[in-house]
Design a protein around this motif. Sequence first.
Motif, mmCIF file in Angstrom:
data_model
loop_
_atom_site.group_PDB
_atom_site.id
_atom_site.type_symbol
_atom_site.label_atom_id
_atom_site.label_comp_id
_atom_site.label_asym_id
_atom_site.label_seq_id
_atom_site.Cartn_x
_atom_site.Cartn_y
_atom_site.Cartn_z
ATOM 1 N N THR A 277 -32.321 20.363 30.588
ATOM 2 C CA THR A 277 -31.865 21.979 30.009
ATOM 3 C C THR A 277 -33.021 22.497 30.160
ATOM 4 O OG1 THR A 277 -31.299 20.939 27.898
ATOM 5 C CG2 THR A 277 -32.365 23.053 27.761
ATOM 6 N N ARG A 278 -32.274 23.592 31.040
ATOM 7 C CA ARG A 278 -33.922 24.711 31.134
ATOM 8 C C ARG A 278 -33.369 25.930 30.418
ATOM 9 N NH1 ARG A 278 -34.463 24.725 37.668
ATOM 10 N NH2 ARG A 278 -32.992 22.416 38.449
ATOM 11 N N LEU A 279 -34.391 25.766 30.060
ATOM 12 C CA LEU A 279 -35.199 27.740 29.231
ATOM 13 C C LEU A 279 -36.090 28.287 30.134
ATOM 14 C CD1 LEU A 279 -36.047 25.993 25.981
ATOM 15 C CD2 LEU A 279 -33.792 26.663 27.167
ATOM 16 N N LEU A 280 -35.290 29.762 30.153
ATOM 17 C CA LEU A 280 -35.835 30.965 30.812
ATOM 18 C C LEU A 280 -35.717 32.040 29.737
ATOM 19 C CD1 LEU A 280 -37.147 32.028 33.309
ATOM 20 C CD2 LEU A 280 -34.807 32.967 34.433
ATOM 21 N N PHE A 281 -37.379 32.470 29.534
ATOM 22 C CA PHE A 281 -38.000 33.786 28.636
ATOM 23 C C PHE A 281 -37.591 35.003 29.732
ATOM 24 C CE2 PHE A 281 -39.604 29.633 26.986
ATOM 25 C CZ PHE A 281 -39.103 29.495 25.804
ATOM 26 N N THR A 282 -36.605 35.161 29.510
ATOM 27 C CA THR A 282 -37.064 37.166 29.623
ATOM 28 C C THR A 282 -36.635 38.180 29.423
ATOM 29 O OG1 THR A 282 -35.647 37.103 32.190
ATOM 30 C CG2 THR A 282 -34.868 36.098 30.687
ATOM 31 N N VAL A 283 -36.864 38.650 29.763
ATOM 32 C CA VAL A 283 -36.282 40.593 29.371
ATOM 33 C C VAL A 283 -35.120 41.196 30.840
ATOM 34 C CG1 VAL A 283 -37.005 42.910 29.148
ATOM 35 C CG2 VAL A 283 -38.752 40.598 28.721
ATOM 36 N N VAL A 284 -34.641 41.719 30.207
ATOM 37 C CA VAL A 284 -33.431 42.430 30.644
ATOM 38 C C VAL A 284 -33.655 44.031 30.134
ATOM 39 C CG1 VAL A 284 -30.640 43.020 29.847
ATOM 40 C CG2 VAL A 284 -31.411 40.955 29.432
#
Length: 476
Positions: free
Chosen positions: A48-55
């Motif tokens: 599982t890959r988790l990426l915290f990002t902002v559109v």
Amino acid sequence: EKKKKNIRTMEPKQDEEVFATIGEHAEDSGLQVIESMCMQCQSEKGETRLLFTVVPHFREIIIASFSCSECHHKNTEIQFGGVFLKQGKVMELKLDDSEDLNRQIVKSTYCTMMIPELQLEIPPKTQGGSLNTLEGVLTRVIEGLEEHQPVWKHMNIDQYNRINEVIGKIKVTMENPSEHPLTIIMSDPSGNSNIENKCLPKQDPKLKVRYFERTKEQDKLLGLNIEENVDEEGNIIEKKEEEEIVDTKPTKKRDLLSEEDAEKFKDVYVTTNSDVTEFKENCHVCFKEGILRMVICNIPHFKEIVLMGFVCTHCGYKSNNVKPGGSISEKGKKITLNVTDPDDMTRDILKSETCSISIPELDLELTEGTLGGKFTTIEGILEAVHQELYNTSFHTGDSSESVNQDALKTFLAKIKEYATGKHQFTIIVDDPLANSFIQNPFAPDADPEMVIQEYQRSFDQNETLGLNDINTENYT
């Protein structure tokens, strides 16, 4: 020790935010890789890959991606990492053109999508947490309906035929929307779903958006309605039977709203004999106890209003709102002001939740509910519009067309220029409940640059406001 080996975290650089802007390299964006069990083959070789990002100009999101090297099962999901909006949102789109199929759709895990013509409803969990086009959403609907058709064919032929009819209608609409139009309705109590507006910064004639106050059940679904108080250690404290009034001593007007907007509500415009009342209320961001202040005020040459301000001493969240007081006006009111001098930009303006604002020179129109209730200046309204478009526009990012990006940048620059007072323009404030006003520095005399018109509300306006069904005489 074993858990540490199963989680490989690419930490963001020191002093960087957890949510990095989308498009940055993985090594700089805090990507987390977690060894997980595959729910399809029960293998422990999943990842599982988790990426915290902002559109850009939208919201913080968490992108989760799972893949299994054993059975090759894959799954992706988007979760919102920011806060819920203060109100729920309902969007209604008329699908009657092939270009509408290219509209970007953001559907949260709390959003229900409906197509009335087909009596079709897509529940919140289905396609929840997804960013897609309308064509992609309908394609996935067809795939979901076709999945169990072989079973229905043997178990219930009538159900099989009805589902086939719905699938056929969707396919026909996707091939020729102009001859077989459909209505797409999205209702989201969290307010985190969206349908792309193809006419930004103007109002989209095909897209209707309205906001609503959430019910207690919806607040509980979102985790916002906390029945019990919880202390810092997570222990539940029994809720008091009645809300405790903290203080009823008069407070300075500038302390009422607990924000910079409160400074704009000058004492000269407020006359009141009421004391400021404070209540304890749970913060909907951190769920801890905050303070809600309320006071009833009279604005000279206008009417009675209720000022409300909330502040949380734990997380620092602040909000303010203006509610109309007194009875419902018999007529609506339309105020037209010609802004001819830079000093006019400092005029106070009270915008209620039922008010629409338009500026013809900018081709700008704010529908009812946009920006909520607000007390600010004319300059402040333009700044708020600029900030709202900048934060929520779909015409930015790598998925939008360059023509739309350039048009939006030009329009935002134009708003900024008008906010400085360098240009003359006309601002029109239309409120069917007459709960909005623009400051008249000549009061009680008439303002030569301002025209105030009263009008009878239409049946549709009364229906929207819920006034047609009100009975104040001979009821039990």
